[in-house]
Design a protein around this motif. Structure first.
Motif, short mmCIF file in Angstrom:
data_model
loop_
_atom_site.label_atom_id
_atom_site.label_comp_id
_atom_site.label_asym_id
_atom_site.label_seq_id
_atom_site.Cartn_x
_atom_site.Cartn_y
_atom_site.Cartn_z
N SER A 13 0.83 -1.21 0.00
CA SER A 13 0.00 0.00 0.00
C SER A 13 0.87 1.26 0.00
O SER A 13 0.47 2.28 -0.54
N GLY A 16 2.16 1.78 -3.55
CA GLY A 16 1.09 2.38 -4.34
C GLY A 16 0.17 1.33 -4.89
O GLY A 16 0.61 0.47 -5.65
N PRO A 17 -1.08 1.37 -4.48
CA PRO A 17 -2.02 0.36 -4.95
C PRO A 17 -2.23 0.38 -6.46
O PRO A 17 -2.65 -0.61 -7.04
N GLU A 18 -1.89 1.50 -7.10
CA GLU A 18 -2.06 1.58 -8.55
C GLU A 18 -0.93 0.86 -9.30
O GLU A 18 -1.06 0.58 -10.49
N ALA A 19 0.16 0.57 -8.60
CA ALA A 19 1.28 -0.14 -9.23
C ALA A 19 0.89 -1.61 -9.40
O ALA A 19 0.60 -2.29 -8.42
N PRO A 20 0.88 -2.12 -10.64
CA PRO A 20 0.44 -3.49 -10.86
C PRO A 20 1.35 -4.53 -10.20
O PRO A 20 0.93 -5.64 -9.92
N ALA A 22 2.97 -4.01 -7.21
CA ALA A 22 3.22 -3.59 -5.83
C ALA A 22 3.39 -4.78 -4.90
O ALA A 22 4.28 -4.79 -4.05
#
Length: 69
Positions: A13, A16-20, A22
């Motif tokens: 988290s 970055g939750p947008e990082a595929p 992560a």
């Protein structure tokens, strides 16, 4: 590994939750850190605690390079 399972969501988290990737990145970083600490601890123990554990941890982490994407 229990430590990894507990820490991955928190670190992912922060990545970055947008990082595929992560979760994969978090898993890799956590296991690398735990592995480094284990190597330093084993070396320190084998030396009869005559070496600085903090110094060994610094040395071992110094061998790890994380590329910035």
């Amino acid at each position: 590994m229990a430590w990894t399972d507990a820490l991955v969501p928190a670190l992912a988290s922060r990545i970055g939750p947008e990082a595929p990737d992560a979760g994969l990145r978090a898993h890799t970083m956590i296991n690398t850190a735990l592995g480094c600490f284990d190597v330093a601890l084993v070396r320190w123990s084998e030396a009869g605690a005559d070496l600085s554990l903090a110094g060994l941890v610094d040395d071992v982490f110094g061998f790890v390079r994380i590329p910035h994407a």
